[in-house]
Design a protein around this motif. Structure first.
Motif, PDB file in Angstrom:
ATOM      1  N   ILE A  47     -36.684 -70.750  26.495  1.00 16.44           N
ATOM      2  CA  ILE A  47     -37.183 -69.546  26.283  1.00 16.44           C
ATOM      3  C   ILE A  47     -37.371 -68.736  26.874  1.00 16.44           C
ATOM      4  O   ILE A  47     -37.652 -68.266  27.945  1.00 16.44           O
ATOM      5  N   GLY A  48     -35.607 -67.348  26.600  1.00 16.62           N
ATOM      6  CA  GLY A  48     -35.899 -65.866  27.052  1.00 16.62           C
ATOM      7  C   GLY A  48     -36.298 -65.747  26.245  1.00 16.62           C
ATOM      8  O   GLY A  48     -36.710 -64.954  24.900  1.00 16.62           O
ATOM      9  N   ILE A  49     -36.335 -63.836  26.901  1.00 12.74           N
ATOM     10  CA  ILE A  49     -36.690 -62.529  26.045  1.00 12.74           C
ATOM     11  C   ILE A  49     -35.763 -61.338  26.165  1.00 12.74           C
ATOM     12  O   ILE A  49     -35.023 -61.134  27.199  1.00 12.74           O
ATOM     13  N   THR A  50     -35.644 -60.718  24.999  1.00  9.69           N
ATOM     14  CA  THR A  50     -34.836 -59.333  25.630  1.00  9.69           C
ATOM     15  C   THR A  50     -35.824 -59.072  24.308  1.00  9.69           C
ATOM     16  O   THR A  50     -36.591 -58.828  23.621  1.00  9.69           O
ATOM     17  N   GLY A  51     -36.043 -57.284  24.750  1.00 11.51           N
ATOM     18  CA  GLY A  51     -36.538 -56.497  23.868  1.00 11.51           C
ATOM     19  C   GLY A  51     -36.778 -54.757  24.415  1.00 11.51           C
ATOM     20  O   GLY A  51     -36.783 -54.715  25.542  1.00 11.51           O
ATOM     21  N   HIS A  52     -37.549 -53.585  23.424  1.00 14.24           N
ATOM     22  CA  HIS A  52     -37.519 -52.713  24.028  1.00 14.24           C
ATOM     23  C   HIS A  52     -38.519 -53.047  24.881  1.00 14.24           C
ATOM     24  O   HIS A  52     -40.163 -53.699  24.723  1.00 14.24           O
TER      25      HIS A  52
END
Length: 159
Positions: A4-9
């Motif tokens: 599981i990867g993350i991208t975000g503010h």
């Protein structure tokens, strides 16, 4: 293995924070089998995700965009949190960019999208404010056919 990867503010408004934490926790803590969590450990969504992933027993892989990445942290507390999370990582991937640029950030996000089975996006749905922003990485992941789960509280705007 679940990857599981993350991208975000980097900035999550108070009105969305509880919702974001609950969404990340639900995505990370109920999985069967081993989980690998991929994050660049940026302030905001990346660090929240990494901390929760470790709390849920995932192995953390950190993707370091550039040689001078630590210089981009504006406060000592943010840098300390980055260093703590990085010290708990099972694996570290360093990209070959000497400086923290939009291109380096895009490459790190693309690496995460390339190497995950699911991308979590702490995203208000608006276009990226610069190359490598959350909207760009969501678009890139979707072109790969990667499943993307958006976590955001409707009606809350990012500052």
């Amino acid at each position: 293995m679940n990857r599981i990867g993350i991208t975000g503010h980097r900035s999550i408004p108070e009105g969305a924070r509880t919702h974001v934490l609950a969404g990340l926790r639900a995505a990370l803590c109920g999985l069967d089998g081993a989980t690998e969590a991929l994050s660049s450990l940026a302030v905001g969504a990346d660090q929240l995700f990494a901390g929760l992933a470790l709390d849920c027993g995932a192995k953390l892989t950190v993707v370091i965009p550039s040689g001078d990445y630590e210089a981009c942290f504006e406060s000592a507390a943010d840098l300390d949190r980055y260093r703590l999370l990085k010290s708990r990582a099972a694996q570290e991937v360093r990209l070959d960019f000497p400086h923290s640029t939009d291109e380096a950030y895009y490459a790190a996000g693309a690496y995460i999208a390339d190497h995950c089975d699911l991308l979590l996006a702490v995203w208000d749905g608006r276009p990226a404010r610069g190359l490598g922003g959350t909207g760009d990485i969501v678009d890139y992941a979707r072109t790969l056919g990667r499943p993307v789960t958006v976590i955001w509280r409707e009606g809350v705007e990012r500052g």
